[in-house]
Design a protein around this motif. Sequence first.
Motif, PDB file in Angstrom:
ATOM      1  N   LYS A  42     -53.194 -30.410 -16.832  1.00  0.00           N
ATOM      2  CA  LYS A  42     -53.129 -29.746 -18.142  1.00  0.00           C
ATOM      3  C   LYS A  42     -54.536 -29.373 -18.601  1.00  0.00           C
ATOM      4  N   ALA A  43     -55.514 -30.240 -18.368  1.00  0.00           N
ATOM      5  CA  ALA A  43     -56.907 -29.920 -18.732  1.00  0.00           C
ATOM      6  C   ALA A  43     -57.377 -28.691 -17.956  1.00  0.00           C
ATOM      7  N   TRP A  44     -57.038 -28.609 -16.662  1.00  0.00           N
ATOM      8  CA  TRP A  44     -57.409 -27.440 -15.847  1.00  0.00           C
ATOM      9  C   TRP A  44     -56.766 -26.180 -16.421  1.00  0.00           C
ATOM     10  N   ILE A  45     -55.481 -26.269 -16.775  1.00  0.00           N
ATOM     11  CA  ILE A  45     -54.773 -25.111 -17.341  1.00  0.00           C
ATOM     12  C   ILE A  45     -55.449 -24.661 -18.636  1.00  0.00           C
ATOM     13  N   ASP A  46     -55.791 -25.605 -19.505  1.00  0.00           N
ATOM     14  CA  ASP A  46     -56.450 -25.248 -20.763  1.00  0.00           C
ATOM     15  C   ASP A  46     -57.783 -24.556 -20.517  1.00  0.00           C
ATOM     16  N   LEU A  47     -58.493 -24.965 -19.474  1.00  0.00           N
ATOM     17  CA  LEU A  47     -59.799 -24.376 -19.180  1.00  0.00           C
ATOM     18  C   LEU A  47     -59.709 -23.002 -18.520  1.00  0.00           C
ATOM     19  N   ILE A  48     -58.588 -22.712 -17.850  1.00  0.00           N
ATOM     20  CA  ILE A  48     -58.495 -21.414 -17.154  1.00  0.00           C
ATOM     21  C   ILE A  48     -57.670 -20.370 -17.900  1.00  0.00           C
ATOM     22  N   ALA A  49     -56.923 -20.770 -18.902  1.00  0.00           N
ATOM     23  CA  ALA A  49     -56.117 -19.804 -19.669  1.00  0.00           C
ATOM     24  C   ALA A  49     -56.981 -19.257 -20.803  1.00  0.00           C
ATOM     25  N   ARG A  50     -57.658 -18.132 -20.539  1.00  0.00           N
ATOM     26  CA  ARG A  50     -58.598 -17.572 -21.506  1.00  0.00           C
ATOM     27  C   ARG A  50     -58.288 -16.113 -21.792  1.00  0.00           C
ATOM     28  N   ALA A  51     -58.048 -15.846 -23.076  1.00  0.00           N
ATOM     29  CA  ALA A  51     -57.776 -14.476 -23.511  1.00  0.00           C
ATOM     30  C   ALA A  51     -58.950 -13.578 -23.137  1.00  0.00           C
ATOM     31  N   GLY A  52     -58.625 -12.423 -22.577  1.00  0.00           N
ATOM     32  CA  GLY A  52     -59.647 -11.464 -22.193  1.00  0.00           C
ATOM     33  C   GLY A  52     -60.245 -11.727 -20.824  1.00  0.00           C
ATOM     34  N   VAL A  53     -59.919 -12.874 -20.227  1.00  0.00           N
ATOM     35  CA  VAL A  53     -60.459 -13.218 -18.909  1.00  0.00           C
ATOM     36  C   VAL A  53     -59.319 -13.371 -17.896  1.00  0.00           C
ATOM     37  N   THR A  54     -58.365 -14.249 -18.208  1.00  0.00           N
ATOM     38  CA  THR A  54     -57.233 -14.449 -17.292  1.00  0.00           C
ATOM     39  C   THR A  54     -55.930 -13.859 -17.834  1.00  0.00           C
ATOM     40  N   PHE A  55     -55.910 -13.553 -19.118  1.00  0.00           N
ATOM     41  CA  PHE A  55     -54.779 -12.845 -19.710  1.00  0.00           C
ATOM     42  C   PHE A  55     -55.284 -12.031 -20.891  1.00  0.00           C
ATOM     43  N   ALA A  56     -54.488 -11.050 -21.287  1.00  0.00           N
ATOM     44  CA  ALA A  56     -54.850 -10.208 -22.434  1.00  0.00           C
ATOM     45  C   ALA A  56     -53.656 -10.102 -23.364  1.00  0.00           C
ATOM     46  N   TYR A  57     -53.940 -10.039 -24.646  1.00  0.00           N
ATOM     47  CA  TYR A  57     -52.882  -9.788 -25.618  1.00  0.00           C
ATOM     48  C   TYR A  57     -52.648  -8.282 -25.683  1.00  0.00           C
ATOM     49  N   THR A  58     -51.381  -7.888 -25.613  1.00  0.00           N
ATOM     50  CA  THR A  58     -51.033  -6.470 -25.706  1.00  0.00           C
ATOM     51  C   THR A  58     -49.954  -6.317 -26.776  1.00  0.00           C
ATOM     52  N   GLU A  59     -49.615  -5.087 -27.075  1.00  0.00           N
ATOM     53  CA  GLU A  59     -48.563  -4.850 -28.069  1.00  0.00           C
ATOM     54  C   GLU A  59     -47.211  -5.383 -27.597  1.00  0.00           C
ATOM     55  N   ASN A  60     -47.077  -5.583 -26.280  1.00  0.00           N
ATOM     56  CA  ASN A  60     -45.832  -6.116 -25.721  1.00  0.00           C
ATOM     57  C   ASN A  60     -45.926  -7.609 -25.410  1.00  0.00           C
ATOM     58  N   GLY A  61     -46.954  -8.272 -25.904  1.00  0.00           N
ATOM     59  CA  GLY A  61     -47.151  -9.693 -25.635  1.00  0.00           C
ATOM     60  C   GLY A  61     -48.247  -9.910 -24.614  1.00  0.00           C
ATOM     61  N   PRO A  62     -48.486 -11.161 -24.230  1.00  0.00           N
ATOM     62  CA  PRO A  62     -49.546 -11.454 -23.266  1.00  0.00           C
ATOM     63  C   PRO A  62     -49.285 -10.817 -21.905  1.00  0.00           C
ATOM     64  N   LYS A  63     -50.368 -10.430 -21.254  1.00  0.00           N
ATOM     65  CA  LYS A  63     -50.291  -9.837 -19.916  1.00  0.00           C
ATOM     66  C   LYS A  63     -51.303 -10.556 -19.035  1.00  0.00           C
ATOM     67  N   GLY A  64     -50.840 -11.098 -17.905  1.00  0.00           N
ATOM     68  CA  GLY A  64     -51.727 -11.781 -16.968  1.00  0.00           C
ATOM     69  C   GLY A  64     -52.659 -10.804 -16.279  1.00  0.00           C
ATOM     70  N   LEU A  65     -53.895 -11.234 -16.072  1.00  0.00           N
ATOM     71  CA  LEU A  65     -54.912 -10.371 -15.471  1.00  0.00           C
ATOM     72  C   LEU A  65     -55.241 -10.733 -14.022  1.00  0.00           C
ATOM     73  N   LEU A  66     -54.727 -11.847 -13.525  1.00  0.00           N
ATOM     74  CA  LEU A  66     -55.053 -12.289 -12.165  1.00  0.00           C
ATOM     75  C   LEU A  66     -53.905 -11.946 -11.216  1.00  0.00           C
ATOM     76  N   THR A  67     -53.645 -10.670 -11.088  1.00  0.00           N
ATOM     77  CA  THR A  67     -52.510 -10.195 -10.301  1.00  0.00           C
ATOM     78  C   THR A  67     -52.853 -10.132  -8.811  1.00  0.00           C
ATOM     79  N   GLY A  68     -51.804  -9.963  -8.001  1.00  0.00           N
ATOM     80  CA  GLY A  68     -51.996  -9.799  -6.563  1.00  0.00           C
ATOM     81  C   GLY A  68     -52.250 -11.107  -5.832  1.00  0.00           C
TER      82      GLY A  68
END
Length: 192
Positions: free
Chosen positions: A101-127
């Motif tokens: 859980k500590a690792w998850i909290d450290l890697i879930a960062r808005a603008g880095v690993t996900f972005a907020y969009t008008e349709n909700g969060p979007k993951g950025l680490l695709t593929g």
Amino acid sequence: MTQTILHIDASARHTGSTTRSLSAKTVAKLSGDVIYRDLTDALPQINETWVNANFTPAGDRTPAQKKALTLSDDLIGEIMAADVLVIGVPVYNFGVPAALKAWIDLIARAGVTFAYTENGPKGLLTGKRAVIVLATGGTEVGSEIDFASGYLRHIMGFIGITDVEIIAADRTMADAEEALAKANAQIDALAA
């Protein structure tokens, strides 16, 4: 082309750990260059300093704020460098270990690993692909009291990793031999 595997172990046990053994077998089966992260090396909990640094625009961060995010940046860098994540996860008290859980909290960062969009969060680490290796004593993976597998699948999708496979050695306290045989068969069937 050789793939890069980020191998994460979250078990508090180093000796006799089902998830450490099965995740190592999974990494060997997938074959590639390996980045290894043992979460028992005590990741810090996020705190007010970290949160304030995270929500300060990168160009406006003080040296202390940059330092507060260094470990988070390193952990995210490991994910970005990987093609496949193999995460060994024992289920403790129906959920994931605090270290994971500590690792998850450290890697879930808005603008880095996900972005907020008008349709909700979007993951950025695709593929990327994730293989989650779970072991439980009495909880059946996928049951109504399994709060680990669905959570991890959701977190992976949240950061953009939607190709997620679950390998389960569940209910090992009821029938360890059967649980391990089932998990080993799942590993043997993995596509590299």
